[in-house]
Design a protein around this motif. Structure first.
Motif, PDB file in Angstrom:
ATOM      1  N   ALA A 372      16.583   0.015  -1.239  1.00 25.19           N
ATOM      2  CA  ALA A 372      15.371   0.766  -0.885  1.00 25.19           C
ATOM      3  C   ALA A 372      14.316  -0.180  -0.321  1.00 25.19           C
ATOM      4  CB  ALA A 372      14.842   1.504  -2.106  1.00 25.19           C
ATOM      5  N   ARG A 373      14.126  -1.305  -0.997  1.00 19.51           N
ATOM      6  CA  ARG A 373      13.139  -2.276  -0.509  1.00 19.51           C
ATOM      7  C   ARG A 373      13.537  -2.808   0.856  1.00 19.51           C
ATOM      8  NH1 ARG A 373      12.523  -7.614  -0.136  1.00 19.51           N
ATOM      9  NH2 ARG A 373      14.561  -8.006  -1.076  1.00 19.51           N
ATOM     10  N   LYS A 374      14.840  -3.096   1.044  1.00 16.17           N
ATOM     11  CA  LYS A 374      15.310  -3.648   2.322  1.00 16.17           C
ATOM     12  C   LYS A 374      14.989  -2.718   3.486  1.00 16.17           C
ATOM     13  CE  LYS A 374      19.356  -2.828   3.781  1.00 16.17           C
ATOM     14  NZ  LYS A 374      20.812  -2.656   3.985  1.00 16.17           N
ATOM     15  N   TRP A 375      15.285  -1.427   3.318  1.00 17.82           N
ATOM     16  CA  TRP A 375      15.055  -0.492   4.417  1.00 17.82           C
ATOM     17  C   TRP A 375      13.567  -0.329   4.719  1.00 17.82           C
ATOM     18  CZ3 TRP A 375      18.358   0.633   7.877  1.00 17.82           C
ATOM     19  CH2 TRP A 375      19.724   0.760   7.595  1.00 17.82           C
ATOM     20  N   TRP A 376      12.763  -0.124   3.678  1.00 16.38           N
ATOM     21  CA  TRP A 376      11.351   0.195   3.918  1.00 16.38           C
ATOM     22  C   TRP A 376      10.548  -1.006   4.402  1.00 16.38           C
ATOM     23  CZ3 TRP A 376       9.630   4.866   4.664  1.00 16.38           C
ATOM     24  CH2 TRP A 376      10.307   5.951   4.087  1.00 16.38           C
ATOM     25  N   THR A 377      10.787  -2.185   3.848  1.00 13.56           N
ATOM     26  CA  THR A 377      10.019  -3.358   4.283  1.00 13.56           C
ATOM     27  C   THR A 377      10.608  -3.996   5.532  1.00 13.56           C
ATOM     28  OG1 THR A 377      11.282  -4.878   2.855  1.00 13.56           O
ATOM     29  CG2 THR A 377       9.301  -3.862   1.912  1.00 13.56           C
ATOM     30  N   ARG A 382       9.353  -2.077  10.766  1.00 10.89           N
ATOM     31  CA  ARG A 382       9.356  -2.592  12.146  1.00 10.89           C
ATOM     32  C   ARG A 382       9.170  -1.455  13.147  1.00 10.89           C
ATOM     33  NH1 ARG A 382      12.418  -3.012  16.453  1.00 10.89           N
ATOM     34  NH2 ARG A 382      14.194  -1.915  15.523  1.00 10.89           N
ATOM     35  N   LEU A 383       9.918  -0.369  12.948  1.00 17.49           N
ATOM     36  CA  LEU A 383       9.801   0.767  13.857  1.00 17.49           C
ATOM     37  C   LEU A 383       8.434   1.432  13.740  1.00 17.49           C
ATOM     38  CD1 LEU A 383      13.363   2.283  13.309  1.00 17.49           C
ATOM     39  CD2 LEU A 383      12.534   1.124  15.358  1.00 17.49           C
ATOM     40  N   ALA A 384       7.904   1.494  12.516  1.00 13.28           N
ATOM     41  CA  ALA A 384       6.580   2.102  12.314  1.00 13.28           C
ATOM     42  C   ALA A 384       5.502   1.290  13.029  1.00 13.28           C
ATOM     43  CB  ALA A 384       6.273   2.209  10.825  1.00 13.28           C
ATOM     44  N   ASN A 385       5.570  -0.029  12.933  1.00  9.68           N
ATOM     45  CA  ASN A 385       4.596  -0.879  13.605  1.00  9.68           C
ATOM     46  C   ASN A 385       4.671  -0.701  15.113  1.00  9.68           C
ATOM     47  OD1 ASN A 385       3.639  -1.938  11.201  1.00  9.68           O
ATOM     48  ND2 ASN A 385       5.043  -3.679  11.231  1.00  9.68           N
ATOM     49  N   ALA A 386       5.886  -0.583  15.634  1.00  8.10           N
ATOM     50  CA  ALA A 386       6.060  -0.406  17.071  1.00  8.10           C
ATOM     51  C   ALA A 386       5.463   0.906  17.553  1.00  8.10           C
ATOM     52  CB  ALA A 386       7.546  -0.469  17.429  1.00  8.10           C
ATOM     53  N   LEU A 394       7.741   8.377   9.291  1.00  7.12           N
ATOM     54  CA  LEU A 394       8.925   8.350  10.145  1.00  7.12           C
ATOM     55  C   LEU A 394      10.139   9.035   9.536  1.00  7.12           C
ATOM     56  CD1 LEU A 394       8.869   4.745  11.679  1.00  7.12           C
ATOM     57  CD2 LEU A 394       7.757   6.830  12.479  1.00  7.12           C
ATOM     58  N   ILE A 395      10.331   8.876   8.236  1.00  5.17           N
ATOM     59  CA  ILE A 395      11.566   9.338   7.614  1.00  5.17           C
ATOM     60  C   ILE A 395      11.307   9.595   6.133  1.00  5.17           C
ATOM     61  CG2 ILE A 395      12.332   6.954   7.186  1.00  5.17           C
ATOM     62  CD1 ILE A 395      15.226   7.918   7.610  1.00  5.17           C
ATOM     63  N   SER A 396      12.038  10.543   5.570  1.00 14.40           N
ATOM     64  CA  SER A 396      11.842  10.861   4.155  1.00 14.40           C
ATOM     65  C   SER A 396      12.632   9.908   3.272  1.00 14.40           C
ATOM     66  CB  SER A 396      12.297  12.297   3.880  1.00 14.40           C
ATOM     67  OG  SER A 396      13.715  12.393   3.958  1.00 14.40           O
ATOM     68  N   PRO A 397      12.178   9.670   2.039  1.00 13.56           N
ATOM     69  CA  PRO A 397      12.947   8.851   1.098  1.00 13.56           C
ATOM     70  C   PRO A 397      14.363   9.390   0.887  1.00 13.56           C
ATOM     71  CG  PRO A 397      10.718   9.162   0.270  1.00 13.56           C
ATOM     72  CD  PRO A 397      10.862  10.061   1.462  1.00 13.56           C
ATOM     73  N   GLU A 398      14.516  10.721   0.877  1.00 14.55           N
ATOM     74  CA  GLU A 398      15.837  11.311   0.671  1.00 14.55           C
ATOM     75  C   GLU A 398      16.799  10.942   1.796  1.00 14.55           C
ATOM     76  OE1 GLU A 398      12.825  13.141  -1.682  1.00 14.55           O
ATOM     77  OE2 GLU A 398      12.918  12.929   0.512  1.00 14.55           O
ATOM     78  N   ASN A 399      16.296  10.913   3.032  1.00 17.40           N
ATOM     79  CA  ASN A 399      17.164  10.522   4.150  1.00 17.40           C
ATOM     80  C   ASN A 399      17.505   9.037   4.123  1.00 17.40           C
ATOM     81  OD1 ASN A 399      17.815  12.906   5.473  1.00 17.40           O
ATOM     82  ND2 ASN A 399      15.949  12.910   6.706  1.00 17.40           N
TER      83      ASN A 399
END
Length: 505
Positions: A372-377, A382-386, A394-399
Motif C-alpha cells: 500500500a505504501r509503495k503504490w501511494w508514495t 508521481r502521476l498525481a503530481n504530473a 486519482l484512484i480508490s483504495p479498493e482499486n
C-alpha cells in the motif's frame, strides 16, 4: 511593485529575538446547509461547479425581513471539535454582530461569537517530524459564518489594485465556520516555522478524523492566519504582531512564519518599528506584502445578535459527542506505525504526502502495508503530481488493493501493473476490466513460452552451451529476449524454469 524587503539571516534573527506565535484557523464545516439559512452547502466539487449566486437564500443576501436560524448540525460539529481540542464547552454561548464594511456580506456585518464562545480553554498536542511533542494552548473555538467572494476584473493581477470593477459571488456567504484561536505561543525558538506547519496539520487531522470538514487548504476549507511578533532577548514586553492571512498550504505556513521572522528582525535591527497589520502571502515569490492596519476587537463594535437566542447544549448531548470522539491523531499515528511495521522515515513519507487515510483504507481492502505504501508514495503520487491533483482523487483504495492482488496472484508483473494503473486512472474501469480490455495479463502458457524461447535461442545459439557449461546467469539473455518479444507479459520465473529444463535434456 514594492522593493523586496531586507531579510536577516534566520539563525542571526533567533540570536537577537524570541519569536512569539499565535494562530487563527478557520474550518469550513461540511453541513448540508449554511450556518443561518437553508441554502445548500455542497461538497467541494459541486460547490466549485456551481454558477455564481445560485447557492443562496434571502438571509445570505441580507434581504429585509429575513431572519437567521442556527444550523443544529453545525453546533454539534463545533462541540465535537471543541472537545477534540480539549476545550470546555460553554453551558451557554451567544452570537454577536461583528461590524465593519463587508462588500461580500449583504448584511454588512458578520454573525460570529465574541465574548461567549461555544468552546474555550483547551490544548492540542502537535508532533514534529523528529517525534518531538509540542503542546499548543487553545484560547477558544467559536462559530461564525463565512463571507462571500470578490472577483476583481480588468486588472493584470486579479487583485483589487488596477482592477476596473469587482464582481461579488454570495455562494460562500453564510457557510458555517469554526474559528480556532490559540493563546500566545512561547518557546518555539528556531523550530517556530516547523511548529506552525505541524499545528495546522494537526488541526487538519483532527477535523478530518471527526468527519466535519474536507479540510483542504488549497480549496479554502481550512484557512490559517499566522500571527508573528518578535521581542528582544531579555525583554518582557511583547513585540508588535503581524497577521499573515489565509495561507493555503502546510509548506506555505512554514515559509510565511520564517519569512516574517527574518523580515521583522531586520526592521528592528535597523531601528525601525513593526506596523500592526495584516499581511498577504505570495506563493510565487515566497514573500508577504502589507494588507490593512489590524483592528482590535473594540473596533468591530461587537454587540449581541438580537435575532438569535443563546446556544445552550444539554449536558447529555455533550457527553454523547464526547463518547463518539475518534482516537487522537498523535496516538493514532503511533499505533498505525507500529501495526504496519514502518520505520519512522517510511511513515513520515506517508504522512507528509497526506496519504495516511488512503493507505489505511488500502490495507483494510486487503493489501499489505508495504505494498500500500509503495503504490501511494510511488507511482500514484508521481502521476498525481504530473496532473497537479491530490493522489486520493486519482484512484480508490479498493482499486489499489485489487491491483496489488493481481500482482500477488501472478496475473500481472509490476511493469504491467503500472500500465493497468494508468488505465484505471483514465477511467477505463476496475483493474480486472483494464487487464481484460487491454490484454495485459502475464502469459504462463508453456506452449507460447516455449515457442518464444526457441526463437530467442535460435537468434543466440551460443547461450545454451554456456548454460550447459554451468554459466546459469547466461539464461538472463534469453529471458530478456522473451520478455521483449512478448511485450513484458511473459512469466519470467516460468521462462527461466523452461530454459533450465531445456539445458538439462
Amino acid at each position: 511593485m514594492a522593493a523586496a524587503a531586507k531579510l536577516m539571516d534566520f539563525d542571526k534573527a533567533l540570536e537577537l529575538f524570541e519569536p512569539v506565535l499565535g494562530f487563527e484557523v478557520h474550518v469550513e464545516l461540511n453541513t448540508n446547509t449554511k450556518m443561518f439559512s437553508d441554502a445548500p452547502n455542497p461538497a467541494n466539487e459541486a460547490y466549485h461547479a456551481a454558477e455564481p449566486n445560485t447557492l443562496i437564500a434571502p438571509v445570505d443576501l441580507g434581504l429585509p425581513g429575513s431572519l437567521p436560524v442556527v444550523n443544529e448540525t453545525a453546533v454539534r460539529s463545533s462541540i465535537s471539535l471543541g472537545l477534540a481540542l480539549g476545550c470546555s464547552i460553554a453551558e451557554s454561548s451567544r452570537f454577536a454582530r461583528k461590524n465593519y464594511f463587508y462588500p461580500d456580506l449583504g448584511k454588512n456585518y458578520q454573525i460570529s461569537q465574541y465574548d461567549e464562545p461555544i468552546a474555550f480553554e483547551g490544548s492540542v498536542e502537535v508532533e514534529l517530524e523528529d517525534g518531538t511533542i509540542v503542546t499548543i494552548p487553545i484560547e477558544r473555538a467559536h462559530m461564525e459564518e463565512d463571507a462571500g467572494k470578490l472577483t476583481h476584473m480588468g486588472g493584470s493581477t486579479g487583485r483589487i489594485q488596477g482592477a476596473e470593477y469587482s464582481l461579488v459571488d454570495y455562494n460562500r456567504a453564510g457557510v458555517p465556520l469554526v474559528e480556532i484561536v490559540t493563546k500566545t505561543i512561547f518557546g518555539t525558538e528556531h523550530r517556530a516555522p516547523e511548529v506552525a506547519k505541524a499545528y495546522v496539520a494537526a488541526i487538519r487531522d483532527i477535523v478530518r478524523g471527526l468527519g466535519i470538514s474536507e479540510a483542504r487548504l488549497e480549496r479554502g476549507n481550512l484557512r490559517c492566519d499566522a500571527n508573528v511578533s518578535l521581542r528582544p532577548r531579555g525583554q518582557e514586553k511583547l513585540g508588535t504582531r503581524t497577521e499573515t492571512k489565509n495561507v493555503n498550504s502546510m509548506r506555505s505556513v512554514e515559509r510565511a512564519v520564517r519569512y516574517e521572522i527574518q523580515r521583522q528582525a531586520q526592521i528592528l535591527a535597523d531601528g525601525g518599528t513593526i506596523i500592526q497589520e495584516t499581511r498577504h502571502w505570495h506563493e510565487d515569490t515566497g514573500t508577504t506584502s502589507p494588507g490593512r492596519p489590524k483592528s482590535d476587537a473594540d473596533d468591530y463594535r461587537y454587540f449581541p445578535e438580537p435575532d438569535l437566542l443563546p446556544v445552550q447544549p444539554a449536558a447529555e448531548l455533550i457527553e454523547e459527542l464526547r463518547a463518539a470522539l475518534p482516537e487522537q491523531p498523535v496516538a493514532r499515528r503511533r499505533r498505525l506505525m507500529a501495526e504496519w511495521g514502518f520505520t519512522p522515515l517510511e511513515f513520515q513519507d506517508v504522512r507528509n504526502g497526506g496519504l495516511l487515510e488512503v493507505v489505511e483504507a488500502t490495507i483494510a481492502a486487503g493489501a499489505t502495508p508495504a505494498t500500500a505504501r509503495k503504490w501511494w508514495t510511488g507511482e500514484i503520487s508521481r502521476l498525481a503530481n504530473a496532473q497537479e491533483k491530490d493522489a486520493a482523487e486519482l484512484i480508490s483504495p479498493e482499486n489499489v488493493a485489487a491491483l496489488q492482488k493481481l500482482v500477488d496472484e501472478g496475473t500481472l508483473t509490476d511493469k504491467l501493473a503500472r500500465q493497468v494503473l494508468e488505465g484505471v486512472i483514465a477511467g477505463e474501469g476496475t483493474p480486472q476490466e483494464v487487464v481484460d480490455a487491454r490484454g495485459l495479463a502475464v502469459v504462463s502458457d508453456d506452449g507460447a513460452l516455449i515457442a518464444a524461447i526457441d526463437e530467442a535461442l535460435a537468434a543466440q545459439p551460443d547461450v545454451m552451451a554456456k548454460i550447459q557449461d554451468g554459466k546459469v546467469q547466461a539464461a538472463g539473455a534469453i529471458i530478456g529476449a522473451v520478455m521483449k518479444a512478448m511485450k513484458g507479459q511473459a512469466d519470467a520465473a516460468r521462462v527461466r524454469e523452461l530454459i533450465l529444463e531445456r539445458a538439462a535434456e
